[in-house]
Design an enzyme around this catalytic site. Structure first.
Site, PDB file in Angstrom:
ATOM      1  N   ALA A 195       0.946  11.063  66.332  1.00 53.90           N
ATOM      2  CA  ALA A 195      -0.060  11.470  65.347  1.00 53.90           C
ATOM      3  C   ALA A 195      -0.584  10.258  64.587  1.00 53.90           C
ATOM      4  CB  ALA A 195       0.547  12.480  64.371  1.00 53.90           C
ATOM      5  N   TYR A 230       4.906   9.598  65.627  1.00 49.14           N
ATOM      6  CA  TYR A 230       4.375   8.317  66.122  1.00 49.14           C
ATOM      7  C   TYR A 230       3.019   8.565  66.784  1.00 49.14           C
ATOM      8  CZ  TYR A 230       4.273   4.003  69.009  1.00 49.14           C
ATOM      9  OH  TYR A 230       3.926   2.812  69.623  1.00 49.14           O
TER      10      TYR A 230
HETATM   11  P1  NDP Z   1       9.251  -4.242  67.826  1.00 51.47           P
HETATM   12  O1  NDP Z   1      10.106  -3.184  67.269  1.00 51.47           O
HETATM   13  O2  NDP Z   1       9.826  -5.221  68.760  1.00 51.47           O
HETATM   14  O3  NDP Z   1       8.555  -5.064  66.626  1.00 51.47           O
HETATM   15  C1  NDP Z   1       7.960  -4.368  65.568  1.00 51.47           C
HETATM   16  C2  NDP Z   1       7.459  -5.354  64.530  1.00 51.47           C
HETATM   17  O4  NDP Z   1       6.922  -4.591  63.435  1.00 51.47           O
HETATM   18  C3  NDP Z   1       8.568  -6.232  64.000  1.00 51.47           C
HETATM   19  O5  NDP Z   1       8.087  -7.529  63.786  1.00 51.47           O
HETATM   20  C4  NDP Z   1       8.935  -5.565  62.675  1.00 51.47           C
HETATM   21  O6  NDP Z   1       9.343  -6.561  61.762  1.00 51.47           O
HETATM   22  C5  NDP Z   1       7.587  -4.967  62.242  1.00 51.47           C
HETATM   23  N1  NDP Z   1       7.781  -3.820  61.378  1.00 51.47           N
HETATM   24  C6  NDP Z   1       8.432  -2.657  61.639  1.00 51.47           C
HETATM   25  N2  NDP Z   1       8.442  -1.882  60.543  1.00 51.47           N
HETATM   26  C7  NDP Z   1       7.782  -2.566  59.574  1.00 51.47           C
HETATM   27  C8  NDP Z   1       7.468  -2.303  58.224  1.00 51.47           C
HETATM   28  N3  NDP Z   1       7.870  -1.186  57.583  1.00 51.47           N
HETATM   29  N4  NDP Z   1       6.763  -3.225  57.534  1.00 51.47           N
HETATM   30  C9  NDP Z   1       6.391  -4.374  58.114  1.00 51.47           C
HETATM   31  N5  NDP Z   1       6.655  -4.706  59.394  1.00 51.47           N
HETATM   32  C10 NDP Z   1       7.359  -3.798  60.100  1.00 51.47           C
HETATM   33  O7  NDP Z   1       8.006  -3.490  68.467  1.00 51.47           O
HETATM   34  P2  NDP Z   1       6.904  -3.947  69.534  1.00 51.47           P
HETATM   35  O8  NDP Z   1       6.717  -5.393  69.521  1.00 51.47           O
HETATM   36  O9  NDP Z   1       7.221  -3.231  70.765  1.00 51.47           O
HETATM   37  O10 NDP Z   1       5.637  -3.197  68.903  1.00 51.47           O
HETATM   38  C11 NDP Z   1       4.514  -3.877  68.381  1.00 51.47           C
HETATM   39  C12 NDP Z   1       3.368  -2.890  68.327  1.00 51.47           C
HETATM   40  O11 NDP Z   1       3.040  -2.477  69.652  1.00 51.47           O
HETATM   41  C13 NDP Z   1       3.663  -1.623  67.538  1.00 51.47           C
HETATM   42  O12 NDP Z   1       2.525  -1.244  66.792  1.00 51.47           O
HETATM   43  C14 NDP Z   1       3.945  -0.598  68.627  1.00 51.47           C
HETATM   44  O13 NDP Z   1       3.679   0.710  68.181  1.00 51.47           O
HETATM   45  C15 NDP Z   1       2.999  -1.058  69.712  1.00 51.47           C
HETATM   46  N6  NDP Z   1       3.346  -0.626  71.077  1.00 51.47           N
HETATM   47  C16 NDP Z   1       4.450  -1.132  71.701  1.00 51.47           C
HETATM   48  C17 NDP Z   1       4.735  -0.742  72.998  1.00 51.47           C
HETATM   49  C18 NDP Z   1       5.909  -1.275  73.753  1.00 51.47           C
HETATM   50  O14 NDP Z   1       6.169  -0.813  74.888  1.00 51.47           O
HETATM   51  N7  NDP Z   1       6.644  -2.230  73.239  1.00 51.47           N
HETATM   52  C19 NDP Z   1       3.878   0.196  73.734  1.00 51.47           C
HETATM   53  C20 NDP Z   1       2.748   0.665  72.965  1.00 51.47           C
HETATM   54  C21 NDP Z   1       2.498   0.254  71.698  1.00 51.47           C
HETATM   55  P3  NDP Z   1      10.466  -6.385  60.629  1.00 51.47           P
HETATM   56  O15 NDP Z   1      11.518  -5.480  61.172  1.00 51.47           O
HETATM   57  O16 NDP Z   1      10.887  -7.793  60.376  1.00 51.47           O
HETATM   58  O17 NDP Z   1       9.710  -5.819  59.472  1.00 51.47           O
END
Ligand code: NDP
Length: 255
Positions: free
Chosen positions: A162, A160
């Site tokens: 990286a 993650y």
């Molecule tokens: P969640 O797991 O709550 O949501 C992730 C979202 O990404 C979902 O809508 C999911 O939708 C989508 N997703 C996951 N895998 C795929 C895929 N293969 N293709 C398309 N969509 C995908 O995570 P967060 O809301 O916490 O994270 C959002 C962003 O913020 C991410 O980039 C995360 O790395 C970043 N982040 C979050 C932090 C936190 O504390 N929450 C801290 C730092 C960064 P579905 O499953 O329907 O595809």
């Protein structure tokens, strides 16, 4: 800034990973601020619920089922946006996944591959496909969602960390290639936020002590605004919004 003063009325904004968590909150907030949304994710039922929420708030969204690993589907989405709107005013590259937290030496190849595919390669495909549409907009805005894991040392978070470090580097290059036009490209670290991903990473943590996704949406709206002056910056939502540990604690006491 109030919601309507972000200048997003009738702007077209694409939010990936909008089915839950931060992406969902950003999509709803952008719709409330007047934008038309394209929302993507793999879970259609959850996207339909977001669509309902957006409609209830007087907004408009188009749902697109999109797996970020499906690299052929990403340019197809760009072609569809081009055909219908001819431009993209805002891109929130938010979709992300957290692979199993494992020592680097013990990683399964599938965990490495999936993190790189979703968190990095898919983001490059998205940038490549959406760049011409953002350039076609009068004031294109792109936000790449990164993480504090991209810098420093976080044992067990290798694939993650990286991927997010790679995303930040990609964002810097892309921004450097877009200096002469009114396109603003920034990378945003949301900071620890109460979502499913955070709960996976820190099971047992009291999520009431964290900012909720809705708390950090103003940082996204600022970077989507035509008035945004940041470009090529790595920003932290908590710093942009003054979300200090004390203010979070005060809020969690109220809950
Ligand atoms: P969640 O797991 O709550 O949501 C992730 C979202 O990404 C979902 O809508 C999911 O939708 C989508 N997703 C996951 N895998 C795929 C895929 N293969 N293709 C398309 N969509 C995908 O995570 P967060 O809301 O916490 O994270 C959002 C962003 O913020 C991410 O980039 C995360 O790395 C970043 N982040 C979050 C932090 C936190 O504390 N929450 C801290 C730092 C960064 P579905 O499953 O329907 O595809």
């Amino acid at each position: 800034m109030t919601n309507l003063s972000y200048g997003l009325t009738d702007k077209l904004v694409l939010v990936t990973g909008a089915s839950r968590g931060i992406g969902r909150a950003v999509a709803v907030a952008a719709a409330v601020a007047g934008a038309e949304l394209v929302i993507t994710g793999r879970t259609i039922g959850a996207l339909e619920e977001v669509d309902d929420e957006i409609k209830a708030a007087g907004g408009k969204a188009t749902i697109v089922e999109l797996d970020m690993k499906d690299t052929a589907a990403i340019p197809r989405l760009a072609t569809a946006i081009e055909g219908r709107w001819g431009r993209l005013d805002g891109l929130v590259a938010n979709a992300g996944m957290l692979p199993a937290l494992t020592p680097v030496a013990h990683l399964q190849e599938k965990d490495w591959d999936e993190s790189i595919a979703v968190n990095l390669s898919g983001q490059w495909h998205l940038i490549k496909a959406m760049d011409p549409l953002l350039r076609a907009a009068p004031a294109g805005r792109a936000i790449l969602v990164s993480s504090g894991a991209a810098v420093g040392s976080r044992p067990f978070w290798g694939p993650y960390a990286a991927a997010k470090a790679g995303l930040e580097a990609l964002g810097r290059s892309w921004a450097g290639e877009s200096e002469q036009i009114n396109l603003r490209i920034n990378t945003l670290n949301p900071g620890g936020t109460a979502t499913t991903m955070r709960a996976l990473a820190y099971p047992g943590e009291n999520q009431a002590t964290l900012p909720q996704p809705e708390d950090i949406t103003p940082a996204f709206l600022q970077l989507l605004s035509p008035d945004c002056e940041h470009h090529g910056a790595l920003l932290a939502a908590r710093e942009m919004l003054g979300l200090t540990a004390e203010s979070r604690l005060a809020r969690s006491r109220k809950r």
